[in-house]
Write a protein that holds these residues in place. Sequence first.
Motif, mmCIF file in Angstrom:
data_model
loop_
_atom_site.group_PDB
_atom_site.id
_atom_site.type_symbol
_atom_site.label_atom_id
_atom_site.label_comp_id
_atom_site.label_asym_id
_atom_site.label_seq_id
_atom_site.Cartn_x
_atom_site.Cartn_y
_atom_site.Cartn_z
ATOM 1 N N SER A 18 -2.610 6.753 -8.990
ATOM 2 C CA SER A 18 -1.152 6.864 -8.877
ATOM 3 C C SER A 18 -0.515 5.558 -9.324
ATOM 4 O O SER A 18 -0.991 4.480 -8.978
ATOM 5 C CB SER A 18 -0.779 7.154 -7.424
ATOM 6 N N ALA A 58 0.837 -1.208 0.000
ATOM 7 C CA ALA A 58 0.000 0.000 0.000
ATOM 8 C C ALA A 58 0.869 1.253 0.000
ATOM 9 O O ALA A 58 0.412 2.323 -0.403
ATOM 10 C CB ALA A 58 -0.928 0.003 1.205
ATOM 11 N N VAL A 74 -6.535 6.074 -5.448
ATOM 12 C CA VAL A 74 -5.115 5.708 -5.510
ATOM 13 C C VAL A 74 -4.886 4.257 -5.065
ATOM 14 O O VAL A 74 -4.140 3.516 -5.687
ATOM 15 C CB VAL A 74 -4.280 6.702 -4.658
ATOM 16 N N GLN A 75 -5.554 3.842 -3.980
ATOM 17 C CA GLN A 75 -5.339 2.475 -3.498
ATOM 18 C C GLN A 75 -6.149 1.457 -4.288
ATOM 19 O O GLN A 75 -5.836 0.273 -4.279
ATOM 20 C CB GLN A 75 -5.707 2.364 -2.009
ATOM 21 N N HIS A 93 -7.160 10.416 2.776
ATOM 22 C CA HIS A 93 -5.706 10.607 2.837
ATOM 23 C C HIS A 93 -5.408 12.086 3.092
ATOM 24 O O HIS A 93 -6.213 12.959 2.751
ATOM 25 C CB HIS A 93 -5.109 10.171 1.501
ATOM 26 N N ASP A 124 -10.683 9.757 -4.627
ATOM 27 C CA ASP A 124 -9.274 9.379 -4.560
ATOM 28 C C ASP A 124 -9.234 7.851 -4.666
ATOM 29 O O ASP A 124 -9.557 7.140 -3.712
ATOM 30 C CB ASP A 124 -8.698 9.864 -3.226
ATOM 31 N N HIS A 182 2.617 4.188 -8.818
ATOM 32 C CA HIS A 182 3.510 3.343 -8.016
ATOM 33 C C HIS A 182 2.755 2.444 -7.049
ATOM 34 O O HIS A 182 3.343 1.588 -6.398
ATOM 35 C CB HIS A 182 4.578 4.183 -7.292
ATOM 36 N N LYS A 183 1.425 2.605 -6.989
ATOM 37 C CA LYS A 183 0.624 1.696 -6.165
ATOM 38 C C LYS A 183 0.156 0.490 -6.972
ATOM 39 O O LYS A 183 -0.498 -0.391 -6.432
ATOM 40 C CB LYS A 183 -0.608 2.421 -5.614
ATOM 41 N N GLY A 216 1.413 12.388 -9.496
ATOM 42 C CA GLY A 216 1.005 11.299 -8.606
ATOM 43 C C GLY A 216 -0.312 11.614 -7.914
ATOM 44 O O GLY A 216 -0.987 12.614 -8.227
ATOM 45 N N GLY A 217 -0.648 10.760 -6.963
ATOM 46 C CA GLY A 217 -1.928 10.897 -6.277
ATOM 47 C C GLY A 217 -2.061 12.206 -5.522
ATOM 48 O O GLY A 217 -3.130 12.826 -5.514
ATOM 49 N N THR A 218 -0.987 12.633 -4.880
ATOM 50 C CA THR A 218 -1.058 13.863 -4.078
ATOM 51 C C THR A 218 -1.414 15.052 -4.964
ATOM 52 O O THR A 218 -2.292 15.860 -4.629
ATOM 53 C CB THR A 218 0.286 14.110 -3.372
ATOM 54 N N MET A 265 -13.071 8.824 -0.948
ATOM 55 C CA MET A 265 -12.060 7.905 -1.486
ATOM 56 C C MET A 265 -12.702 6.573 -1.893
ATOM 57 O O MET A 265 -13.713 6.153 -1.334
ATOM 58 C CB MET A 265 -10.925 7.695 -0.479
ATOM 59 N N ASN A 316 -6.506 3.806 2.523
ATOM 60 C CA ASN A 316 -5.112 3.369 2.435
ATOM 61 C C ASN A 316 -4.620 2.678 3.699
ATOM 62 O O ASN A 316 -3.625 1.973 3.660
ATOM 63 C CB ASN A 316 -4.199 4.556 2.107
ATOM 64 N N ASP A 329 -5.059 14.846 -6.269
ATOM 65 C CA ASP A 329 -6.023 15.245 -5.230
ATOM 66 C C ASP A 329 -6.033 16.766 -5.066
ATOM 67 O O ASP A 329 -7.095 17.389 -4.954
ATOM 68 C CB ASP A 329 -5.652 14.598 -3.879
ATOM 69 N N CYS A 359 2.529 7.886 3.868
ATOM 70 C CA CYS A 359 2.611 9.204 3.231
ATOM 71 C C CYS A 359 2.613 10.334 4.230
ATOM 72 O O CYS A 359 2.440 11.484 3.873
ATOM 73 C CB CYS A 359 1.467 9.368 2.246
HETATM 74 C C1 LIG Z 1 -5.371 7.025 -0.739
HETATM 75 C C2 LIG Z 1 -4.123 7.748 -1.154
HETATM 76 N N1 LIG Z 1 -4.226 8.941 -1.732
HETATM 77 C C3 LIG Z 1 -3.145 9.624 -2.152
HETATM 78 C C4 LIG Z 1 -1.879 9.126 -1.974
HETATM 79 C C5 LIG Z 1 -0.705 9.896 -2.478
HETATM 80 O O1 LIG Z 1 -0.257 9.310 -3.674
HETATM 81 P P1 LIG Z 1 1.220 9.606 -4.226
HETATM 82 O O2 LIG Z 1 2.166 8.840 -3.387
HETATM 83 O O3 LIG Z 1 1.192 9.125 -5.645
HETATM 84 O O4 LIG Z 1 1.412 11.091 -4.153
HETATM 85 C C6 LIG Z 1 -1.707 7.896 -1.328
HETATM 86 C C7 LIG Z 1 -0.365 7.356 -1.028
HETATM 87 O O5 LIG Z 1 -0.227 6.487 -0.193
HETATM 88 C C8 LIG Z 1 -2.862 7.180 -0.933
HETATM 89 O O6 LIG Z 1 -2.772 5.981 -0.350
#
Ligand SMILES: Cc1ncc(COP(=O)(O)O)c(C=O)c1O
Length: 411
Positions: free
Chosen positions: A218, A20, A197-198, A113, A195, A220-221, A80-82, A166, A170, A85, A349
Motif C-alpha cells: 500500500s 504506521a 503493507v507495513q 490485519h 501482507d 500511503h504507508k 490499497g492494502g485492504t 504478514m 502493523n 488482501d 484501520c
Molecule cells: C498490515 C496491514 N495490512 C493492510 C492494511 C490496509 O491497507 P490500506 O489502508 O491501504 O487499505 C494496513 C493498514 O494499516 C496494514 O497495516
Amino acid sequence: MPTPLIEPDPTRSRVYLDHAATTPLLPEALAAFTDAAARVGNAASLHGSGRAARALVEDSRERIAAAFDAHPSEVVFTSGGTESDNIAITGVYAARTAADPLARGVVTSTIEHHAVLEPVEVLRTRGAEVRLVAPEGTGIVDAAAVTAAVADLEQAGVGVALVSLMWANNEIGTIQPVAAVATALRERGIVIHSDAVQAGGPCPISFRESGVDLMSLSTHKLGGPMGIGVLLAARDVALEPIVQGGGHERGLRSGTLPVASIAGFAAAVEAVTRDRAAESSRLVRLRDALIEGALGLDLGIIVGGAWTPGSAHDRLPGNVHLIVPGCEPDSLMFLLDTAGIEASTGSACQAGVPGRSHVLDALGLDLDGPVGVARLTLGHSSGPADVEAALAALASCIPQARAAAAVGAGT
Ligand SMILES: Cc1ncc(COP(=O)(O)O)c(C=O)c1O
C-alpha cells in the motif's frame, strides 16, 4: 533522507508519531502526483491523451516492479492494502476450490490485519477449514508452527489452498519468517500470500527471492498517496477476481486506473528505495532512544513484541509499542493528543471501533485490569525533537491516565 513536507513545527505543538497509520507525502510523490493530475486521459482510451496516460502507468509499473524485484506483469494495481488482501484471500480460495473441492484449507496467523482475518472468516462460513497460528511471546510466528498447521490439515484429508503470513505486524512491528515458511512449503503446491503493507517502505523486499506467490503493498504507508496499492501476483497463480467489470489489470481488478496516484506511488517507492539503508539506521536510533527513554521513566511500561536494540531484523525500524498497565487505552490516547502527540492504540484501520487489540491478546501477557497501549511510529518526518516531546508527554500523561482509571474503578 528525503526532505519532509511537514516541516518540524517551531512551537512543537503537534508531533506526528503515527506513520504506521499513514505517512506524510514525500515531495517526490506530491510532484509526480500533481503533475499527472493536471493532465487528462483514461489509460484505457486509444487516443493520444489515453496513450500518454497508459505510458505513464506502464512506466510507473516498471519502476514499482524494479523496487520490489518483481516482473512488471506481476504488478496489479488496486485501491490499497485492504483490497489487495481481499483479492488474494478470496480470489485464491475461489480458484483453488473450483479446481479441487477438497482444497478447503486456509492457514494464517492470529496477528494478521483485519483485511486478512475478516475475509478468512467469511471463507470459514463458506466451508473453509481455517487454522490460525498464534505467535510466540515475542510477537513472531514460528515458521514450524505454520508448517505444522498445514500438515495437520493435510492429515485430516483437507488440501491447503492458501497460507497467508504478514511480513511485518502493523501494531507491534515484529517481522515474520515469511521466506522460511515459503521455503518449507515450496514443493507442496500451496499458494503463499504475504501482507507486506507495513514492510514495503522500511524493509528491502525481493518478491522473486521471497518465494511467495502473492504480496500486498500500500502506497500511503511509504510516503505515497492514499487509495492506491498493489497486489504482486506471480503469473502462474490461479486467482478469481472479486470485482467484475472492464477486465483491467489482467482481469483481476477492473476499474479505471488512477493515473496520478500510480505516478505518485512510483515516485515514492523510488525515493524510499534510494534512501532505505540510511533511513533505517536513523530510525532505529530514534526508535531505541524512545524505547529506552520510556523504560527509563520507571512507570511499569512493557515493550510489546521483540526488540533488539540497534537492529531492524526482528522489529520495524520505526515501531515503538508501549504497553501501559493500569490505564484505559482511550484516555491515554486522549491525554497524549492533548499534549500534542499524535499516536495510536494499535491499528488505525479498525475504523475507530474501540476494543482490545487481538494482537495484544496474542502476546499472551498476564495483565489484569485496564491496559493502555501507545503505538508511536516514526518515519521520514520524525526527528530527535519528536522523541523528546513524546517522552515528556508520556511522563505526564501516564500518571494522569492511571489516576483517571482509578477514579473510574472507584478506588
Ligand atoms: C498490515 C496491514 N495490512 C493492510 C492494511 C490496509 O491497507 P490500506 O489502508 O491501504 O487499505 C494496513 C493498514 O494499516 C496494514 O497495516
